[in-house]
Design a protein around this motif. Structure first.
Motif, PDB file in Angstrom:
ATOM      1  N   ASN A 102      -1.828  -6.181 -15.686  1.00  0.00           N
ATOM      2  CA  ASN A 102      -3.091  -6.906 -15.936  1.00  0.00           C
ATOM      3  C   ASN A 102      -3.919  -6.351 -17.089  1.00  0.00           C
ATOM      4  O   ASN A 102      -4.792  -7.033 -17.601  1.00  0.00           O
ATOM      5  CB  ASN A 102      -3.927  -7.070 -14.658  1.00  0.00           C
TER       6      ASN A 102
ATOM      7  N   SER B 272      -5.751 -10.193 -20.989  1.00  0.00           N
ATOM      8  CA  SER B 272      -6.798 -10.854 -21.785  1.00  0.00           C
ATOM      9  C   SER B 272      -6.362 -11.129 -23.227  1.00  0.00           C
ATOM     10  O   SER B 272      -6.880 -12.046 -23.854  1.00  0.00           O
ATOM     11  CB  SER B 272      -8.096 -10.041 -21.763  1.00  0.00           C
TER      12      SER B 272
ATOM     13  N   GLU C  97      -7.708 -14.052 -15.749  1.00  0.00           N
ATOM     14  CA  GLU C  97      -7.551 -13.912 -17.209  1.00  0.00           C
ATOM     15  C   GLU C  97      -6.349 -14.685 -17.763  1.00  0.00           C
ATOM     16  O   GLU C  97      -6.172 -14.760 -18.974  1.00  0.00           O
ATOM     17  CB  GLU C  97      -7.414 -12.427 -17.578  1.00  0.00           C
TER      18      GLU C  97
ATOM     19  N   ARG D 129      -7.004 -20.687 -26.027  1.00  0.00           N
ATOM     20  CA  ARG D 129      -6.667 -19.270 -26.214  1.00  0.00           C
ATOM     21  C   ARG D 129      -6.343 -19.063 -27.694  1.00  0.00           C
ATOM     22  O   ARG D 129      -5.186 -19.101 -28.095  1.00  0.00           O
ATOM     23  CB  ARG D 129      -5.487 -18.950 -25.299  1.00  0.00           C
TER      24      ARG D 129
END
Ligand SMILES: Nc1nc2c(ncn2[C@@H]2O[C@H](COP(=O)(O)OP(=O)(O)OP(=O)(O)O)[C@@H](O)[C@H]2O)c(=O)[nH]1
Ligand SMILES: [Mg+2]
Length: 200
Positions: free
Chosen positions: A86, A90, A122, A193
């Motif tokens: 994780n 992002s 995220e 994104r």
């Protein structure tokens, strides 16, 4: 005039950068695939499959595609290493989730890990490519089974783009299709994104 000049400067010195996270259970074939992606995008032979060891840190392959830099980040899939995934979420633009399509015993575990990723805040709206790997040693029903598994969990993926494809990281069959799908999906997802920017 200044805007025009800075636009030209940026054109010649900067490039858009996209990150693909290569995730999945240990032994799924992520690093073997990464080496094949390197070969497919650069023509330079990577490490041979028998020399590849289980991944502890991160392996990176860089590909230049249509004036963009695409980085593939392959992380270790062992259970106690999944906690670090994780920290890459992002800055990622797509997930390439690799499944050993012949390993029926670990299919539920693979799906559970995939669904946990699909719920990560995220990663909302990030495209997912689920790869049924090792098709060189499994028959085509292995791909159909992975498709069935993912389709059965379709509600979990919300509106993001999800695709299941088959490949062999050893023979390279299907690898170019994977790269194309990821590249196009990340470009289509530019608004949600945006790419990072890096120097040439
Ligand atoms: N036959 C076949 N074997 C494969 C394929 N991809 C990977 N393997 C084998 O599967 C084993 C595990 O491959 P790795 O690439 O190390 O798996 P990984 O997902 O990177 O594993 P971790 O680094 O532990 O997360 C190795 O013995 C590979 O040679 C494939 O497409 N076909
Ligand atoms: Mg590995």
């Amino acid at each position: 005039m200044f805007t025009l000049m800075s636009g030209a400067y940026r054109y010649f010195t900067k490039q858009d950068e996209y990150n693909v996270l290569v995730l999945g259970l240990d032994g799924a074939g992520k690093t073997t695939l990464l080496e094949k992606i390197k070969y497919t995008t650069t023509g330079i032979s990577g490490m041979s499959p028998e020399k590849i060891q289980p991944t502890v840190g991160v392996n990176i392959a860089k590909a230049h595609i249509q004036r963009r830099l695409v980085k593939f980040l392959d992380l270790g899939g062992q259970e106690d290493l999944r906690g670090i995934w994780n920290s890459y979420f992002s800055d990622s633009h797509a997930i390439l989730f690799v499944i050993d399509s012949g390993n029926k015993k670990r299919m539920d575990e693979a799906l559970s890990v995939l669904l946990t990723l699909s719920r990560a805040h995220e990663l909302e709206q990030v495209p997912f490519l689920v790869l049924a790997n090792k098709l060189d040693i499994n028959d085509i029903t292995a791909l159909a089974q992975v498709k069935e598994l993912v389709n059965g969990a379709a509600d979990n993926f919300d509106n993001r783009s999800v695709r299941v494809l088959g490949a062999s990281a050893v023979t390279g069959e299907g690898v170019q299709v994977i790269i194309n799908w990821l590249f196009n999906s990340m470009l289509e997802n530019n608004n949600l994104r945006p790419p990072l920017s890096s120097e040439f």
